[in-house]
Scaffold this motif. Structure first.
Motif, PDB file in Angstrom:
ATOM      1  N   HIS A 156       1.362  -1.183  -0.069  1.00  0.00           N
ATOM      2  CA  HIS A 156      -0.096  -0.024   0.071  1.00  0.00           C
ATOM      3  C   HIS A 156       0.783   1.159   0.115  1.00  0.00           C
ATOM      4  O   HIS A 156       0.501   2.067  -0.576  1.00  0.00           O
ATOM      5  CB  HIS A 156      -1.104  -0.045   1.040  1.00  0.00           C
ATOM      6  N   GLN A 157       1.693   1.104   0.673  1.00  0.00           N
ATOM      7  CA  GLN A 157       3.228   2.710   1.242  1.00  0.00           C
ATOM      8  C   GLN A 157       3.613   2.783  -0.414  1.00  0.00           C
ATOM      9  O   GLN A 157       3.659   4.051  -1.254  1.00  0.00           O
ATOM     10  CB  GLN A 157       3.572   2.370   2.011  1.00  0.00           C
TER      11      GLN A 157
ATOM     12  N   PHE B 159       2.658   1.988  -3.887  1.00  0.00           N
ATOM     13  CA  PHE B 159       1.290   2.159  -4.438  1.00  0.00           C
ATOM     14  C   PHE B 159       0.060   3.046  -3.943  1.00  0.00           C
ATOM     15  O   PHE B 159      -0.837   3.267  -4.739  1.00  0.00           O
ATOM     16  CB  PHE B 159       0.472   0.591  -4.824  1.00  0.00           C
ATOM     17  N   VAL B 160       0.476   3.598  -2.782  1.00  0.00           N
ATOM     18  CA  VAL B 160      -0.769   4.558  -2.944  1.00  0.00           C
ATOM     19  C   VAL B 160      -0.883   5.536  -3.698  1.00  0.00           C
ATOM     20  O   VAL B 160      -1.822   6.353  -3.994  1.00  0.00           O
ATOM     21  CB  VAL B 160      -0.498   5.399  -0.950  1.00  0.00           C
ATOM     22  N   HIS B 161      -0.249   5.871  -4.233  1.00  0.00           N
ATOM     23  CA  HIS B 161      -0.431   7.622  -5.588  1.00  0.00           C
ATOM     24  C   HIS B 161      -1.047   7.040  -6.706  1.00  0.00           C
ATOM     25  O   HIS B 161      -1.475   7.422  -7.180  1.00  0.00           O
ATOM     26  CB  HIS B 161       1.247   7.601  -6.056  1.00  0.00           C
ATOM     27  N   VAL B 162      -0.660   5.933  -6.648  1.00  0.00           N
ATOM     28  CA  VAL B 162      -1.458   5.053  -7.473  1.00  0.00           C
ATOM     29  C   VAL B 162      -3.595   5.112  -7.532  1.00  0.00           C
ATOM     30  O   VAL B 162      -3.348   4.572  -8.709  1.00  0.00           O
ATOM     31  CB  VAL B 162      -0.447   3.400  -8.602  1.00  0.00           C
ATOM     32  N   GLY B 163      -3.225   4.429  -6.249  1.00  0.00           N
ATOM     33  CA  GLY B 163      -4.810   3.944  -5.846  1.00  0.00           C
ATOM     34  C   GLY B 163      -4.432   2.940  -5.103  1.00  0.00           C
ATOM     35  O   GLY B 163      -6.185   2.440  -5.323  1.00  0.00           O
TER      36      GLY B 163
END
Length: 79
Positions: free
Chosen positions: A38-39, A41-45
């Motif tokens: 999650h950390q 790929f948080v910017h990808v959603g």
């Protein structure tokens, strides 16, 4: 009586002893991996439930450390 129950009774173990310290650590590692995904790929959603699954990791490791400290023979060496 099934074969597994007979084997558990003969060996003197309880059927709930499959959740030992090593299994708890492996579960915590898997949950920590999901949190790190999650950390990254948080910017990808990436969905927020990935990080929510990773939150119990610290209490699990604290519990395993406390149990290990309680059951060790040499507390100075453990520290």
């Amino acid at each position: 009586m099934t074969v597994n129950k007979e084997m558990a009774l003969q060996s003197g173990t309880n059927r709930w002893e499959i959740l030992d310290a090593t299994t708890l650590k492996l579960v915590a590692v898997a949950l920590m991996f999901l949190d790190r995904i999650h950390q990254m790929f948080v910017h990808v959603g990436a969905p927020v439930w990935l990080t929510m699954l990773g939150r119990p990791v610290f209490p699990i490791f604290l519990f395993v450390s406390a149990e290990s400290f309680y059951h060790t023979h040499n507390k100075k060496k453990y520290l």
